[in-house]
Design a protein around this motif. Structure first.
Motif, PDB file in Angstrom:
ATOM      1  N   ALA A 193       0.820  -1.208   0.000  1.00  0.00           N
ATOM      2  CA  ALA A 193       0.000   0.000   0.000  1.00  0.00           C
ATOM      3  C   ALA A 193       0.857   1.262   0.000  1.00  0.00           C
ATOM      4  O   ALA A 193       0.649   2.177  -0.805  1.00  0.00           O
ATOM      5  N   GLU A 194       1.825   1.318   0.904  1.00  0.00           N
ATOM      6  CA  GLU A 194       2.651   2.511   1.016  1.00  0.00           C
ATOM      7  C   GLU A 194       3.546   2.679  -0.203  1.00  0.00           C
ATOM      8  O   GLU A 194       3.808   3.808  -0.644  1.00  0.00           O
ATOM      9  N   VAL A 195       4.011   1.573  -0.765  1.00  0.00           N
ATOM     10  CA  VAL A 195       4.848   1.633  -1.965  1.00  0.00           C
ATOM     11  C   VAL A 195       4.060   2.240  -3.123  1.00  0.00           C
ATOM     12  O   VAL A 195       4.550   3.130  -3.840  1.00  0.00           O
ATOM     13  N   TRP A 196       2.836   1.763  -3.330  1.00  0.00           N
ATOM     14  CA  TRP A 196       2.009   2.310  -4.406  1.00  0.00           C
ATOM     15  C   TRP A 196       1.730   3.795  -4.177  1.00  0.00           C
ATOM     16  O   TRP A 196       1.751   4.587  -5.122  1.00  0.00           O
ATOM     17  N   ALA A 197       1.474   4.184  -2.925  1.00  0.00           N
ATOM     18  CA  ALA A 197       1.224   5.589  -2.623  1.00  0.00           C
ATOM     19  C   ALA A 197       2.465   6.437  -2.898  1.00  0.00           C
ATOM     20  O   ALA A 197       2.371   7.524  -3.486  1.00  0.00           O
ATOM     21  N   ASP A 198       3.630   5.952  -2.485  1.00  0.00           N
ATOM     22  CA  ASP A 198       4.869   6.703  -2.712  1.00  0.00           C
ATOM     23  C   ASP A 198       5.130   6.891  -4.202  1.00  0.00           C
ATOM     24  O   ASP A 198       5.609   7.952  -4.636  1.00  0.00           O
ATOM     25  N   ASP A 199       4.821   5.864  -4.999  1.00  0.00           N
ATOM     26  CA  ASP A 199       5.014   5.972  -6.451  1.00  0.00           C
ATOM     27  C   ASP A 199       4.131   7.070  -7.036  1.00  0.00           C
ATOM     28  O   ASP A 199       4.550   7.797  -7.951  1.00  0.00           O
ATOM     29  N   LEU A 200       2.917   7.194  -6.528  1.00  0.00           N
ATOM     30  CA  LEU A 200       2.030   8.250  -7.019  1.00  0.00           C
ATOM     31  C   LEU A 200       2.617   9.627  -6.732  1.00  0.00           C
ATOM     32  O   LEU A 200       2.591  10.517  -7.589  1.00  0.00           O
ATOM     33  N   VAL A 201       3.146   9.789  -5.538  1.00  0.00           N
ATOM     34  CA  VAL A 201       3.727  11.080  -5.164  1.00  0.00           C
ATOM     35  C   VAL A 201       4.936  11.398  -6.023  1.00  0.00           C
ATOM     36  O   VAL A 201       5.151  12.545  -6.434  1.00  0.00           O
ATOM     37  N   GLU A 202       5.743  10.383  -6.328  1.00  0.00           N
ATOM     38  CA  GLU A 202       6.946  10.593  -7.138  1.00  0.00           C
ATOM     39  C   GLU A 202       6.603  10.915  -8.591  1.00  0.00           C
ATOM     40  O   GLU A 202       7.351  11.620  -9.272  1.00  0.00           O
ATOM     41  N   THR A 203       5.470  10.429  -9.066  1.00  0.00           N
ATOM     42  CA  THR A 203       5.143  10.507 -10.491  1.00  0.00           C
ATOM     43  C   THR A 203       4.206  11.657 -10.851  1.00  0.00           C
ATOM     44  O   THR A 203       4.412  12.339 -11.867  1.00  0.00           O
ATOM     45  N   LEU A 204       3.178  11.865 -10.062  1.00  0.00           N
ATOM     46  CA  LEU A 204       2.098  12.773 -10.454  1.00  0.00           C
ATOM     47  C   LEU A 204       2.396  14.219 -10.079  1.00  0.00           C
ATOM     48  O   LEU A 204       3.104  14.483  -9.099  1.00  0.00           O
ATOM     49  N   PRO A 205       1.852  15.175 -10.835  1.00  0.00           N
ATOM     50  CA  PRO A 205       2.027  16.578 -10.485  1.00  0.00           C
ATOM     51  C   PRO A 205       1.329  16.897  -9.167  1.00  0.00           C
ATOM     52  O   PRO A 205       0.218  16.419  -8.911  1.00  0.00           O
ATOM     53  N   LYS A 206       1.989  17.711  -8.341  1.00  0.00           N
ATOM     54  CA  LYS A 206       1.392  18.077  -7.054  1.00  0.00           C
ATOM     55  C   LYS A 206       0.330  19.138  -7.268  1.00  0.00           C
ATOM     56  O   LYS A 206       0.446  19.992  -8.136  1.00  0.00           O
ATOM     57  N   GLY A 207      -0.701  19.060  -6.436  1.00  0.00           N
ATOM     58  CA  GLY A 207      -1.754  20.058  -6.462  1.00  0.00           C
ATOM     59  C   GLY A 207      -2.692  19.998  -7.641  1.00  0.00           C
ATOM     60  O   GLY A 207      -3.140  21.054  -8.122  1.00  0.00           O
ATOM     61  N   PRO A 208      -3.058  18.805  -8.136  1.00  0.00           N
ATOM     62  CA  PRO A 208      -4.027  18.763  -9.243  1.00  0.00           C
ATOM     63  C   PRO A 208      -5.386  19.271  -8.790  1.00  0.00           C
ATOM     64  O   PRO A 208      -5.712  19.254  -7.599  1.00  0.00           O
ATOM     65  N   GLU A 209      -6.168  19.715  -9.747  1.00  0.00           N
ATOM     66  CA  GLU A 209      -7.519  20.155  -9.435  1.00  0.00           C
ATOM     67  C   GLU A 209      -8.386  18.981  -8.980  1.00  0.00           C
ATOM     68  O   GLU A 209      -9.242  19.127  -8.097  1.00  0.00           O
ATOM     69  N   LEU A 210      -8.147  17.808  -9.574  1.00  0.00           N
ATOM     70  CA  LEU A 210      -9.002  16.648  -9.341  1.00  0.00           C
ATOM     71  C   LEU A 210      -8.150  15.381  -9.333  1.00  0.00           C
ATOM     72  O   LEU A 210      -7.262  15.224 -10.173  1.00  0.00           O
ATOM     73  N   ALA A 211      -8.421  14.492  -8.383  1.00  0.00           N
ATOM     74  CA  ALA A 211      -7.777  13.183  -8.343  1.00  0.00           C
ATOM     75  C   ALA A 211      -8.861  12.128  -8.187  1.00  0.00           C
ATOM     76  O   ALA A 211      -9.713  12.231  -7.303  1.00  0.00           O
ATOM     77  N   ILE A 212      -8.837  11.129  -9.066  1.00  0.00           N
ATOM     78  CA  ILE A 212      -9.826  10.050  -9.035  1.00  0.00           C
ATOM     79  C   ILE A 212      -9.089   8.721  -8.932  1.00  0.00           C
ATOM     80  O   ILE A 212      -8.173   8.451  -9.713  1.00  0.00           O
ATOM     81  N   GLY A 213      -9.481   7.898  -7.981  1.00  0.00           N
ATOM     82  CA  GLY A 213      -8.912   6.560  -7.837  1.00  0.00           C
ATOM     83  C   GLY A 213     -10.015   5.529  -7.757  1.00  0.00           C
ATOM     84  O   GLY A 213     -11.090   5.795  -7.192  1.00  0.00           O
ATOM     85  N   HIS A 214      -9.752   4.349  -8.316  1.00  0.00           N
ATOM     86  CA  HIS A 214     -10.732   3.266  -8.301  1.00  0.00           C
ATOM     87  C   HIS A 214     -10.185   2.082  -7.516  1.00  0.00           C
ATOM     88  O   HIS A 214      -9.034   1.682  -7.710  1.00  0.00           O
ATOM     89  N   SER A 215     -10.987   1.537  -6.611  1.00  0.00           N
ATOM     90  CA  SER A 215     -10.692   0.282  -5.924  1.00  0.00           C
ATOM     91  C   SER A 215      -9.350   0.345  -5.182  1.00  0.00           C
ATOM     92  O   SER A 215      -9.157   1.206  -4.314  1.00  0.00           O
ATOM     93  N   LEU A 216      -8.413  -0.527  -5.518  1.00  0.00           N
ATOM     94  CA  LEU A 216      -7.096  -0.481  -4.881  1.00  0.00           C
ATOM     95  C   LEU A 216      -6.396   0.832  -5.184  1.00  0.00           C
ATOM     96  O   LEU A 216      -5.660   1.366  -4.347  1.00  0.00           O
ATOM     97  N   GLY A 217      -6.633   1.391  -6.370  1.00  0.00           N
ATOM     98  CA  GLY A 217      -6.070   2.691  -6.698  1.00  0.00           C
ATOM     99  C   GLY A 217      -6.616   3.795  -5.813  1.00  0.00           C
ATOM    100  O   GLY A 217      -5.913   4.761  -5.499  1.00  0.00           O
ATOM    101  N   ALA A 218      -7.878   3.681  -5.394  1.00  0.00           N
ATOM    102  CA  ALA A 218      -8.450   4.637  -4.450  1.00  0.00           C
ATOM    103  C   ALA A 218      -7.772   4.523  -3.099  1.00  0.00           C
ATOM    104  O   ALA A 218      -7.536   5.531  -2.413  1.00  0.00           O
ATOM    105  N   MET A 219      -7.461   3.306  -2.693  1.00  0.00           N
ATOM    106  CA  MET A 219      -6.741   3.110  -1.434  1.00  0.00           C
ATOM    107  C   MET A 219      -5.364   3.759  -1.499  1.00  0.00           C
ATOM    108  O   MET A 219      -4.950   4.486  -0.587  1.00  0.00           O
ATOM    109  N   ALA A 220      -4.627   3.526  -2.600  1.00  0.00           N
ATOM    110  CA  ALA A 220      -3.304   4.131  -2.760  1.00  0.00           C
ATOM    111  C   ALA A 220      -3.404   5.650  -2.788  1.00  0.00           C
ATOM    112  O   ALA A 220      -2.594   6.359  -2.172  1.00  0.00           O
TER     113      ALA A 220
END
Length: 230
Positions: free
Chosen positions: A60-87
């Motif tokens: 769980a934490e690994v997937w979350a850390d990858d999102l932080v490393e990859t995605l732009p900070k401060g997006p207007e909208l973030a959508i996650g589904h299922s396990l992706g919502a958990m991350a």
């Protein structure tokens, strides 16, 4: 780990999309262009172990850390589904989106996690007929994508589920304005959990008569349920 991403649109606002287990960015084939048409630059990831992203340690934490490393900070909208919502929920305070939408989030498994993991692994080689039969309302393109994403998916990700769900992953509070969209019925967000999430500061909506992959089962209903959030 820097993740593989796909982008749609060139708008000034940014929306980020995070898929669930066994999937990848292709699952958003209708949602992403629809958001781009609303003026977003849409960025969708392939989680570690999925699609064209790298393999390695899963959790769980690994997937979350990858999102932080990859995605732009401060997006207007973030959508996650299922396990992706958990991350996403584990990364949301660092990503700092203006709004977060959690689609049938896998924050808790009320079923046996080992059994769920084995079921997912068995699905790796599911034939087209099984996928189409299990999802009769999907368009043919979604069946094609499901076959392709399963082929690209590392089933070792499922082996991490028992450790991930040894503890509850349900957020204690909504850290940003947050919407939960639940299936009807939802095994992941049953009515008692929906009520508790409301008390914790989440808005909870139900997309009537749809299964777990809400945006594939009823795209128009899913987009309508986002009213006021996009």
């Amino acid at each position: 780990m820097k993740l593989h991403t796909r982008e749609w649109g060139t708008g000034d606002r940014v929306a980020v999309l995070v898929h669930g287990i066994m999937s990848d960015h292709r699952t958003w084939r209708r949602v992403a262009p629809a958001l781009a048409d609303q003026g977003y630059r849409v960025v969708a990831v392939d989680l570690r172990g999925h699609g064209a992203s790298g393999r390695g340690e899963y959790g769980a934490e690994v997937w979350a850390d990858d999102l932080v490393e990859t995605l732009p900070k401060g997006p207007e909208l973030a959508i996650g589904h299922s396990l992706g919502a958990m991350a996403l929920s584990l990364a949301v305070d660092r990503l700092a989106p203006a709004r977060a939408v959690y689609c049938d989030p896998a924050w808790e498994l009320r079923a046996d996690a080992d059994l769920v993991a084995r079921t997912f692994i068995d699905a790796k080689h599911a034939p087209r007929s099984a996928i189409a039969g299990f999802n009769p309302c999907w368009e043919q393109a979604d069946v094609d994508i499901e076959l392709a994403t399963l082929a690209a998916w590392d089933p070792a990700t499922a082996q991490a589920l028992p450790d991930i769900y040894a503890v509850s992953r349900t957020p204690a509070r909504a850290k940003v304005p947050s919407l939960v969209l639940r299936a009807d019925p939802s095994t992941l967000v049953p009515p008692d959990m929906a009520g508790e999430l409301t008390r914790r500061g989440f808005e909870v909506r139900t997309v009537p008569g749809v299964g777990h992959t809400l945006y594939r089962n009823d795209f128009e209903g899913f987009m309508a349920a986002l009213d006021g959030w996009t």
